[in-house]
Motif scaffolding. Structure first.
Motif, PDB file in Angstrom:
ATOM      1  N   SER A  23      39.607 -22.673  -6.648  1.00 18.38           N
ATOM      2  CA  SER A  23      38.658 -22.815  -5.544  1.00 18.38           C
ATOM      3  C   SER A  23      37.620 -21.701  -5.580  1.00 18.38           C
ATOM      4  O   SER A  23      36.422 -21.942  -5.419  1.00 18.38           O
ATOM      5  CB  SER A  23      39.390 -22.795  -4.203  1.00 18.38           C
ATOM      6  N   ALA A  24      38.101 -20.464  -5.787  1.00 18.87           N
ATOM      7  CA  ALA A  24      37.194 -19.316  -5.828  1.00 18.87           C
ATOM      8  C   ALA A  24      36.246 -19.399  -7.021  1.00 18.87           C
ATOM      9  O   ALA A  24      35.110 -18.937  -6.948  1.00 18.87           O
ATOM     10  CB  ALA A  24      38.005 -18.021  -5.876  1.00 18.87           C
ATOM     11  N   GLU A  25      36.689 -20.013  -8.110  1.00 22.50           N
ATOM     12  CA  GLU A  25      35.840 -20.176  -9.287  1.00 22.50           C
ATOM     13  C   GLU A  25      34.824 -21.305  -9.112  1.00 22.50           C
ATOM     14  O   GLU A  25      33.702 -21.203  -9.608  1.00 22.50           O
ATOM     15  CB  GLU A  25      36.704 -20.475 -10.519  1.00 22.50           C
ATOM     16  N   SER A  26      35.207 -22.362  -8.434  1.00 22.51           N
ATOM     17  CA  SER A  26      34.362 -23.556  -8.323  1.00 22.51           C
ATOM     18  C   SER A  26      33.360 -23.497  -7.179  1.00 22.51           C
ATOM     19  O   SER A  26      32.269 -24.064  -7.269  1.00 22.51           O
ATOM     20  CB  SER A  26      35.241 -24.799  -8.127  1.00 22.51           C
ATOM     21  N   PHE A  27      33.720 -22.832  -6.096  1.00 17.94           N
ATOM     22  CA  PHE A  27      32.879 -22.853  -4.901  1.00 17.94           C
ATOM     23  C   PHE A  27      31.484 -22.273  -5.109  1.00 17.94           C
ATOM     24  O   PHE A  27      30.507 -22.844  -4.619  1.00 17.94           O
ATOM     25  CB  PHE A  27      33.589 -22.169  -3.733  1.00 17.94           C
ATOM     26  N   PRO A  28      31.318 -21.153  -5.813  1.00 20.94           N
ATOM     27  CA  PRO A  28      29.960 -20.605  -5.959  1.00 20.94           C
ATOM     28  C   PRO A  28      28.962 -21.572  -6.604  1.00 20.94           C
ATOM     29  O   PRO A  28      27.811 -21.647  -6.165  1.00 20.94           O
ATOM     30  CB  PRO A  28      30.165 -19.354  -6.826  1.00 20.94           C
ATOM     31  N   ALA A  29      29.385 -22.298  -7.610  1.00 21.95           N
ATOM     32  CA  ALA A  29      28.477 -23.263  -8.258  1.00 21.95           C
ATOM     33  C   ALA A  29      28.105 -24.388  -7.296  1.00 21.95           C
ATOM     34  O   ALA A  29      26.952 -24.834  -7.261  1.00 21.95           O
ATOM     35  CB  ALA A  29      29.115 -23.831  -9.517  1.00 21.95           C
ATOM     36  N   PHE A  30      29.061 -24.827  -6.500  1.00 24.61           N
ATOM     37  CA  PHE A  30      28.784 -25.878  -5.514  1.00 24.61           C
ATOM     38  C   PHE A  30      27.825 -25.357  -4.450  1.00 24.61           C
ATOM     39  O   PHE A  30      26.849 -26.025  -4.091  1.00 24.61           O
ATOM     40  CB  PHE A  30      30.088 -26.372  -4.886  1.00 24.61           C
ATOM     41  N   LEU A  31      28.089 -24.168  -3.948  1.00 29.35           N
ATOM     42  CA  LEU A  31      27.226 -23.555  -2.937  1.00 29.35           C
ATOM     43  C   LEU A  31      25.805 -23.405  -3.462  1.00 29.35           C
ATOM     44  O   LEU A  31      24.838 -23.790  -2.788  1.00 29.35           O
ATOM     45  CB  LEU A  31      27.789 -22.191  -2.530  1.00 29.35           C
TER      46      LEU A  31
END
Length: 148
Positions: A69-77
């Motif tokens: 989650s911590a790895e994926s969220f920044p790209a989504f944001l």
């Protein structure tokens, strides 16, 4: 002026995407909080040390779910914010954000429960849907920035 939605009326169309961002932020924080009781309380994992690889243990799955989650969220944001600032289709961004959220919830449920195969099972399929939804948002932003 009380908020940006009043100051910049066109972003009202993106409220569903902002809601998804807020929900995902909360879930990632809750997952971080849950790593202590789910992964470290039984002393199956050691804080600050490499994970002891064992998909059969909830302790491993809880930490990896949070890490993912911590790895994926920044790209989504980033993709969402750039798409909104660029003025990409609110319908496309809101739908893709909703699909991302739904797939992410499924991914978390599958990962925490240990349901399915480790690779190529339902968890992998949910993750791929997340990636595709994120790609749709990023491409919509790029189209708006480059070609429109």
């Amino acid at each position: 002026m009380e908020n940006l939605f009043e100051a910049i009326p066109y972003i009202n169309a993106y409220k569903p995407a902002f809601l998804v961002l807020a929900l995902l932020s909360l879930v990632v924080l809750v997952q971080n909080f849950l790593t202590a009781p789910l992964a470290f309380a039984k002393e199956e994992q050691t804080p600050g040390m490499p994970l002891k690889f064992d998909h059969s243990k909830l302790s491993f799955r809880a930490v990896r779910t949070y890490q993912n989650s911590a790895e994926s969220f920044p790209a989504f944001l980033a993709a969402c914010l750039v798409a909104i600032v660029a003025g990409a289709s609110p319908f496309a961004i809101n739908v893709a954000a909703g699909v991302y959220l739904l797939a992410r919830l499924l991914f978390w449920g599958f990962y925490y429960s240990g349901f399915g195969k480790v690779a190529g099972g339902p968890r992998t399929m949910a993750f791929v849907v997340c990636l595709l939804a994120n790609i749709v948002i990023a491409v919509a932003a790029l189209i708006k920035l480059v070609w429109v």
